[in-house]
Design a protein around this motif. Structure first.
Motif, mmCIF file in Angstrom:
data_model
loop_
_atom_site.group_PDB
_atom_site.id
_atom_site.type_symbol
_atom_site.label_atom_id
_atom_site.label_comp_id
_atom_site.label_asym_id
_atom_site.label_seq_id
_atom_site.Cartn_x
_atom_site.Cartn_y
_atom_site.Cartn_z
ATOM 1 N N ARG A 1 0.847 -1.190 0.000
ATOM 2 C CA ARG A 1 0.000 0.000 0.000
ATOM 3 C C ARG A 1 0.888 1.247 0.000
ATOM 4 N N GLY B 1 -2.844 5.041 1.856
ATOM 5 C CA GLY B 1 -2.787 3.592 1.997
ATOM 6 C C GLY B 1 -1.767 3.137 3.004
ATOM 7 N N LEU C 1 -1.884 0.495 6.348
ATOM 8 C CA LEU C 1 -0.972 -0.627 6.523
ATOM 9 C C LEU C 1 -0.333 -0.638 7.903
ATOM 10 N N GLN D 1 -2.990 -7.527 6.698
ATOM 11 C CA GLN D 1 -1.929 -7.696 5.698
ATOM 12 C C GLN D 1 -1.139 -8.975 5.964
ATOM 13 N N ARG E 1 -6.019 -6.027 0.822
ATOM 14 C CA ARG E 1 -6.056 -5.257 -0.422
ATOM 15 C C ARG E 1 -7.455 -4.697 -0.674
ATOM 16 N N SER F 1 -8.056 -1.791 1.606
ATOM 17 C CA SER F 1 -7.286 -0.637 1.163
ATOM 18 C C SER F 1 -7.954 0.051 -0.010
ATOM 19 N N ASP G 1 -9.202 3.972 -0.429
ATOM 20 C CA ASP G 1 -8.481 4.807 -1.383
ATOM 21 C C ASP G 1 -9.280 6.064 -1.690
#
Length: 226
Positions: free
Chosen positions: A116, A176, A180, A189, A197, A200, A204
């Motif tokens: 990310r 991002g 993380l 993660q 993902r 994330s 965004d």
């Protein structure tokens, strides 16, 4: 990871450099003449998390070629500065490589990225507009107080490129990378990369429904009131 050479840099580029063996990256806007405008949490400024994440703040402080003991011959000692600053490219990179942050990537490409904080689905504004925002925020130090999760260097660079912002109450910030390094983001993660993902992507700024354009003048006025 989008590594580029110095010769490829253009004014208005959003660049970043990895710290701590790819644990954390520092972001900024290249403005030409080997100069970068970026957002740091130095000068003893607290991030407010009261966790190990507070230690990440020090990784954003400029240091020439990664040497903390030797002041830069161009920038001098910037270790006590905080907020929006201008540094030479070597101080910004701190011994790392130059990586180019990507804009207008498809959701497929976004989801395929292994890390990310390297791209967004949001489009970038023209370089001259990006340059103007960065210079105004530097002149007036108008991006508020640094916070590793809620208001960090990636958020600053993305704002300069897009003028997009979301509500100040977001727990994990706009970038991002903040997702993380958060506890939830780190666990997903580590144990559920596919789910990480997907989360994330929903965070965004290019797909968020609550993201909106905010002029740099309005942003500066807000920061001066807080």
């Amino acid at each position: 990871m989008g590594i580029i050479s110095r010769d490829e840099l253009k004014a208005g580029d959003h660049i970043y450099s990895w710290r701590n063996v790819y644990l954390y990256s520092h972001h900024g806007i290249y403005i030409g003449d080997e100069k970068v405008i970026h957002f740091i949490g130095g000068g003893g400024q607290k991030t407010g998390t009261r966790t190990f994440l507070d230690k990440i703040t020090s990784r954003s402080v400029p240091n020439h070629g990664g040497n903390h003991k030797q002041p830069c011959p161009n920038c001098g000692d910037q270790s006590n500065l905080d907020g929006v600053v201008s540094s030479c490219l070597d101080c910004f990179l701190a011994g790392g490589n130059i990586h180019l942050f990507e804009y207008s990537v498809s959701q497929v490409v976004f989801l395929a990225k292994p890390r990310r904080g390297t791209c967004t689905t949001a489009p970038s504004d023209p370089c001259d507009v990006v340059f103007y925002r960065a210079k105004i925020l530097l002149l007036l130090n108008g991006f508020g107080a640094y916070h590793v999760l809620e208001n960090n260097c990636e958020d600053f660079a993305i704002y300069c490129k897009t003028s997009l912002m979301v509500g100040k109450n977001d727990v994990f910030g706009r970038g991002g990378q903040a997702h993380l390094v958060s506890v939830v983001g780190f666990i997903t993660q580590l144990f559920m990369p596919s789910a990480s993902r997907a989360l994330s992507l929903t965070a965004d700024i290019g797909v968020r429904k609550d993201a909106m354009k905010v002029s740099v003048e309005t942003l500066v006025a807000r920061s001066k009131k807080t």
